[in-house]
Design an enzyme around this catalytic site. Structure first.
Site: not given
Length: 575
Positions: A57, A89, A130-132, A202, A452, A478
């Site tokens: 990521c 994650d 990445c996500d956060k 992702c 998650e 997720s």
């Protein structure tokens, strides 16, 4: 293009470290790093990245930051690159590492704020993967309120397994197939080696791509910049343009809070619903709103979801990944049809210096693609994400319904006080069709950290049971989760919410059409159980996760750790 003379340093934060005789010691540090006098006296622009070697990521962010710096320098600014953390994650999933994930969002925001404050930078370009890290970076921009532009590092390319496109979601679900003998050791090993073939986040509409979509819709990212996959070299053009454009924002004093308004937040919620995005957006949008002093909670997000059509056929509920949507027309084609059909506020300002409607003027519909449907002829008339409320969740809950066939479910509760116990029960198949799994004490305070649950839900799907059971939790899911999986149940168990009072065998009824979730217990019975309930001691007694558990608030409001703009005494941008 901006010229040096167009900036008055006497009005910028960097004057505190570069101007006047008293700042000679400060300037000496900049000379030590090879800067010239002219560069020192130009505006200082923070170029913040979440680069690290933790996951694909983030791995391309360092290269992209160099292009941003070239853009800043070409527009007579002085870029100052720095990095912050990320917790990835996919690697943190399924074990205690996931307790660090949501905590990292606020640490990212705090660390960017502290770096900017400590060095008095005048503007910010933030790159995240990445996500956060995406909401964390956008929260920092709104908190600091200096001219800012957000850049997504880009999505990963899809892998290919036995001639079919795959993502990491397929690997998680393959674990379940393997556990019931439906996949061999050899196939599982081959799948894990081919599922993630490049740098990037992702690839499906999981949390990272959901928040990347948000970044354009909310106005903090340049059009098209959030859709281009990470390996595409022309991402550098977006990066250089962002560096140039942040200097224009500085010149005209256009700030994040001029951009992130209530209407902009509604636009952001609209694209989440329309794209079947991650339920995590309902946690991050209220947190971004808090940094701007705007009231915007889970139920406000839910009202937008109720009236938004689901139009982007993206995984995990659909067929396509982010690369496919970019090649079909990118996030602007999604926004264009929503705008044309009355679902977006077109008058919101963006980092281009133009409004959403002005940005969309030259975007043309591509009728040769089937990734994004017209908002006039949607996949479904209501959005891909739904909020719920009832005696089991007075403060609300959320479920992704994109791709789901059955929107109602009723069955007996099967209760677990942590994810590991539930995962073990699923692994041993100690459940039956029709059960409603209850995973509690995994909320923001109770976890702490609001984990998650992808490992558990993917295992169920791999076992062929994903659509035969339901799962509710005060934790999170997720963006890759699919099925009747309800998260963010509030109040959480650690605060004595109704989810803490459920017992095995209690009948739970879920209705994503009516937006309700109920346990078949009277008010009197719930009150009786509440009197017998006792708070649990936290599993952490020190450290960052303990600290988070002491500070964090309800998921309904974004799991906040501070009062936001409403509590500030002065804005950093005005120091």
């Amino acid at each position: 293009m901006c010229k040096k003379s167009e900036f008055d340093k006497n009005k910028l934060p960097s004057r505190h470290v570069t101007e006047g005789a008293a700042r000679a010691p400060h300037r000496s540090y900049y000379y030590a790093m090879g800067l010239t006098s002219a560069q020192i006296h130009q505006p200082l622009v923070g170029v913040a990245t979440c680069w690290n070697e933790a996951a694909p990521c983030n791995i391309s962010l360092m290269r992209q930051a160099q292009a941003v710096k070239k853009g800043v320098a070409s527009a007579h600014g002085t870029p100052r690159e720095f990095t912050t953390i990320t917790v990835t994650d996919g690697i943190a999933m399924g074990h205690e590492g996931m307790k660090s994930s949501l905590v990292s969002r606020d640490v990212i925001t705090d660390s960017v704020e502290l770096t900017m404050r400590g060095h008095c930078y005048d503007a910010l370009v933030g790159l995240a993967g990445c996500d956060k890290s995406l909401p964390g970076m956008m929260m920092a921009m709104c908190r600091l309120n200096v001219p800012s532009i957000f850049l997504y590092g880009g999505s990963i390319l899809p892998g290919t397994f036995k001639g079919n496109p795959v993502t990491v979601q397929d690997v998680f679900e393959a674990v379940g197939k393997h556990s019931v003998g439906d996949m061999s050791d050899e196939d599982l090993e081959e799948l894990e080696t081919v599922a993630c073939p490049s740098a990037g986040s992702c690839g499906a509409q999981f949390t990272a791509n959901t928040m990347a979509t948000v970044s354009e819709a909310i106005g903090l990212a340049l059009p098209y910049s959030a859709g281009a996959p990470a390996p595409y070299e022309f991402r550098d053009q977006f990066c250089m343009t962002a560096g140039e454009q942040v200097m224009e924002l500085l010149k005209h004093n256009i700030r994040p809070r001029d951009i992130v308004t209530l209407k902009a937040l509604e636009n952001a919620a609209t694209v989440v619903a329309a794209s079947g995005g991650s339920t995590n957006a309902a946690l991050h949008l209220p947190a971004i709103a808090n940094e701007c002093g705007i009231d915007f909670d889970l139920f406000d997000v839910g009202e937008i979801f109720k009236k938004t059509p689901y139009i982007a056929d993206l995984k995990p509920g659909g067929k396509y990944v982010a690369k496919d949507m970019f090649e079909a027309g990118g996030i602007p084609i999604l926004m264009k049809t929503l705008l044309d059909n009355g679902y977006l506020h077109g008058d919101c300002m963006t980092v281009t210096g133009r409004t959403i409607a002005e940005n969309m003027e030259k975007v043309k519909w591509n009728d040769k693609q089937d990734v994004v449907y017209s908002a006039a002829t949607p996949i479904t008339k209501t959005g891909g994400v739904v909020t719920l409320k009832g005696n089991l969740a007075p403060d609300g809950a959320i479920v992704k319904v994109a791709g789901m066939k059955e929107l109602k479910f009723s069955g007996p509760a099967l209760c677990f006080d942590n994810e590991e116990d539930c995962f073990e029960a699923v692994s041993k198949k100690q459940y039956k069709a029709g059960d409603v799994f209850v995973i509690r004490y995994e909320g923001p305070k109770g976890g702490p950290g609001m984990r998650e649950m992808l490992s558990t839900t993917a295992l169920l799907y791999g076992q062929g049971m994903g659509d035969k059971v339901a799962l509710i939790t005060d934790g999170r899911f997720s963006g890759a989760t699919r099925g009747f999986c309800i998260g963010h149940v509030g109040p959480e168990a650690a605060e004595g919410g109704p989810i803490a009072l459920v017992e095995n065998g209690d009948i739970i009824t879920l209705d994503a059409i009516a937006g309700t979730m109920e346990v078949d217990l009277s008010e009197e019975e719930l009150a009786k159980r509440k009197k017998l309930w006792k708070p649990r001691e936290s599993s952490f007694g020190a450290g960052a996760i303990w600290k988070y558990g002491q500070l964090v608030g309800n998921a309904r409001y974004g799991a906040l750790t501070h009062p936001g703009a409403k509590g500030e005494k002065s804005c950093y941008a005005d120091i």
